[in-house]
Scaffold this active site. Structure first.
Site, short mmCIF file in Angstrom:
data_model
loop_
_atom_site.label_atom_id
_atom_site.label_comp_id
_atom_site.label_asym_id
_atom_site.label_seq_id
_atom_site.Cartn_x
_atom_site.Cartn_y
_atom_site.Cartn_z
N HIS A 98 1.10 -1.14 0.06
CA HIS A 98 0.22 -0.07 0.13
C HIS A 98 1.05 0.86 -0.38
O HIS A 98 1.51 2.04 1.01
CB HIS A 98 -0.82 0.16 1.16
CG HIS A 98 -2.02 -0.99 0.87
ND1 HIS A 98 -3.46 0.12 0.56
CD2 HIS A 98 -2.93 -1.61 1.23
CE1 HIS A 98 -3.94 -0.67 -0.26
NE2 HIS A 98 -3.95 -1.72 0.87
N ASP A 103 -4.87 1.96 2.25
CA ASP A 103 -5.11 1.38 3.06
C ASP A 103 -5.37 2.60 4.08
O ASP A 103 -6.63 1.88 4.45
CB ASP A 103 -4.09 0.88 4.04
CG ASP A 103 -2.86 1.59 3.97
OD1 ASP A 103 -3.18 2.80 2.99
OD2 ASP A 103 -1.99 1.29 4.55
N TYR A 293 -7.09 6.14 -27.47
CA TYR A 293 -6.97 5.45 -25.88
C TYR A 293 -7.96 6.59 -25.08
O TYR A 293 -7.23 6.87 -24.23
CB TYR A 293 -5.72 4.93 -25.54
CG TYR A 293 -5.34 4.08 -26.81
CD1 TYR A 293 -6.33 2.74 -27.76
CD2 TYR A 293 -4.55 4.21 -27.39
CE1 TYR A 293 -5.89 1.48 -28.08
CE2 TYR A 293 -3.79 3.15 -28.61
CZ TYR A 293 -4.35 2.02 -28.50
OH TYR A 293 -3.76 1.15 -29.78
N GLU A 368 0.07 8.89 11.24
CA GLU A 368 -1.42 8.46 11.27
C GLU A 368 -2.67 9.19 11.87
O GLU A 368 -3.98 8.57 12.07
CB GLU A 368 -1.77 6.89 11.88
CG GLU A 368 -0.72 5.35 11.20
CD GLU A 368 -0.80 4.07 12.36
OE1 GLU A 368 -0.88 4.39 12.73
OE2 GLU A 368 -1.41 3.48 11.57
#
Ligand code: NI
Length: 388
Positions: A98, A103, A293, A368
Site C-alpha cells: 500500500h 489502506d 485511447y 496516522e
C-alpha cells in the site's frame, strides 16, 4: 482543532483497520480478501452491504430513506512494489504494498461508516463506496462502477472522496473548486509508406520524413489551435521506424499522450490529431492507422461540493491550514464519477516530518494522526450536506 465525532475508541478502530489493510495489500482487481473483510465489517456494524464490480463493496446507510443521497468513495487497491519501510505492520506480501495510502482511505471510510450508522436518524441515505482498482488505468474500478450505473441506481446526487498526501504537512488539507488534476489519454499512429533504397527516395514513400512532419505539426495544436490560457500537453513519446543506414522503411510508428484540464477539449483531441495525421499522410501519398485511447478524464471539483468541503475543513483544522494547491498533471479515476455526478476530492496532509517519501515509493509512509482529520471530514461533511 475540533473533533466532535471522534473519540479515542473510534480512532483506534480506524488505525487498527488501516494496519490490517497495510499488512495485507492486494493488487487492482485482486482485492478478494480486502473486500471480504470490508463486507464483514460493514455487516457487523449493521450496515446493509454487498459486493460490487468483482472486488468492490457498497455499504448503504438508511437505504429506504427518501431525499438526496450522498456517496463517499474510498479506493482500496495496492501497488506492485516491494515494501522497504520498517513499520511493525509492514506488508506480509512480497512485492505488493500500500504505497499510495489507499489502506488509510478504506480505514477512514469504515470509521466514518461506523459513526454515521450510529447517528443515522440525523442524516439521509449515504452510500459507502469501497472501490477497487484505482491504480489500473486502462480498466479502472470507477469505470466499471459507472458502466454498471451502480451510483445512478442508488440515486446518488453528490460524491466526495479524499486522497491522503505524504507531501502535505500534517494538520493541513487542500480542497478547491474547478480542475485539480489533468486528463491522461494515449494514442498510436502508424504511417504506412513504401520502402526502398536509401539512394532512391523518389521511388519510395518515406514514413520517417512523413512522421517528422506529423511530430512537428502536432505541436501546433497547443500553440495555434487551443487558447494559450487553456493549458495542454501533447507529447510524442516514441518514434520507431527502420533499422538500417541505406533502407527507407515501409512503416513508422508513433506513440504519444495528451493532458488537459478541460474535458470538452479532451473529447476533441482524437478528431484534431487525426485531421493532422490524415492531411499530412494524404499530401505525401502515405496511408495511416490512428488509435486514440481514453484513459482518465480531468478531475474537476464541483463548486458547491468544494465550498461545503472547505467550510467543513475550516471547522476541523482552521482556515489558515487549508492550502491552495496547484493543479497536478497526474490522473485520478475519481474524475470518472465527476463527469456525471457533482462532487469534490480533498487532499489530506499526512507528512512524516524529516522522513517523507513520495507516493508509489517503496519507503512511502504517512502520519496516522491524519486519519482522525479525514474521518472527521467525512462525518461532518455528511451532517452538513443533509442540513442544507
Ligand atoms: Ni492513490
Amino acid at each position: 482543532m475540533a473533533y466532535l465525532n471522534i473519540d479515542k475508541d473510534l480512532e483506534n478502530y480506524i488505525i487498527s483497520h488501516r494496519r490490517y489493510f497495510h499488512e495485507n495489500p492486494e493488487l487492482s482487481w485482486q482485492e478478494e480478501n480486502t473486500s471480504d473483510y470490508i463486507l464483514k465489517e460493514l455487516e457487523k456494524l449493521g450496515i446493509q452491504a454487498r459486493k460490487i464490480v468483482k472486488t468492490g463493496v457498497l455499504g448503504i446507510i438508511n437505504p429506504q430513506k427518501e431525499g438526496k443521497v450522498l456517496a463517499i468513495r474510498a479506493d482500496i487497491d495496492a501497488l506492485p512494489i516491494c515494501e522497504e519501510t520498517d513499520l511493525d505492520f509492514k506488508s506480509k506480501k512480497d512485492g505488493v504494498m500500500h504505497a499510495c495510502g489507499h489502506d488509510t482511505h478504506a480505514a477512514m471510510l469504515l470509521g466514518a461508516g461506523k459513526k454515521l450508522q450510529e447517528m443515522k436518524d440525523e442524516i439521509g441515505k449515504v452510500v459507502l463506496l469501497f472501490q477497487p482498482a484505482e491504480e489500473f488505468i486502462k480498466d479502472s474500478g470507477a469505470k466499471h462502477v459507472m458502466e454498471e450505473k451502480i451510483l445512478e441506481k442508488e440515486g446518488v446526487n453528490r460524491i466526495i472522496a479524499l486522497h491522503i498526501n505524504s507531501a502535505l504537512k500534517l494538520g493541513t488539507a487542500s480542497i478547491q473548486e474547478g480542475p485539480i488534476k489533468a486528463s491522461a489519454d494515449t494514442f498510436k499512429i502508424e504511417i504506412i509508406g513504401q520502402g526502398g533504397h536509401g539512394s532512391e527516395p523518389d521511388l519510395t514513400i518515406d514514413p520517417i520524413a512523413i512522421g517528422s512532419l506529423i511530430v512537428q505539426n502536432l505541436q501546433n495544436i497547443a500553440s495555434r489551435e487551443v487558447s494559450p490560457i487553456n493549458p495542454m500537453v501533447l507529447s510524442i513519446t516514441s518514434f520507431n521506424s527502420g533499422n538500417s543506414e541505406n533502407v527507407i522503411p515501409d512503416k513508422a510508428k508513433l506513440l504519444g499522450t495528451t493532458r488537459t484540464f478541460d474535458n470538452d477539449l479532451r473529447e476533441k483531441f482524437p478528431e484534431i490529431i487525426e485531421r493532422i495525421v490524415k492531411g499530412i499522410c494524404e499530401s505525401n501519398r502515405a496511408k495511416y492507422n490512428f488509435e486514440y485511447y481514453f484513459g482518465t478524464p480531468a478531475t474537476v471539483n464541483d463548486e458547491e461540493s468544494a465550498k461545503l468541503g472547505y467550510n467543513v475543513l475550516k471547522d476541523i483544522i482552521g482556515e489558515e491550514k487549508i492550502i491552495h494547491s496547484k493543479a497536478r498533471m497526474s490522473g485520478e479515476d475519481f474524475a470518472k464519477y465527476l463527469l456525471e455526478i457533482p462532487g469534490a476530492l480533498m487532499f489530506l496532509g499526512a507528512k512524516v516530518e524529516g522522513d517523507s517519501y513520495p507516493h508509489h515509493n517503496s519507503k512511502f509512509i504517512i502520519d496516522e494522526r491524519a486519519l482522525k482529520i479525514g474521518t472527521e471530514y467525512f462525518i461532518n461533511y455528511t451532517k452538513k450536506y443533509f442540513e442544507l
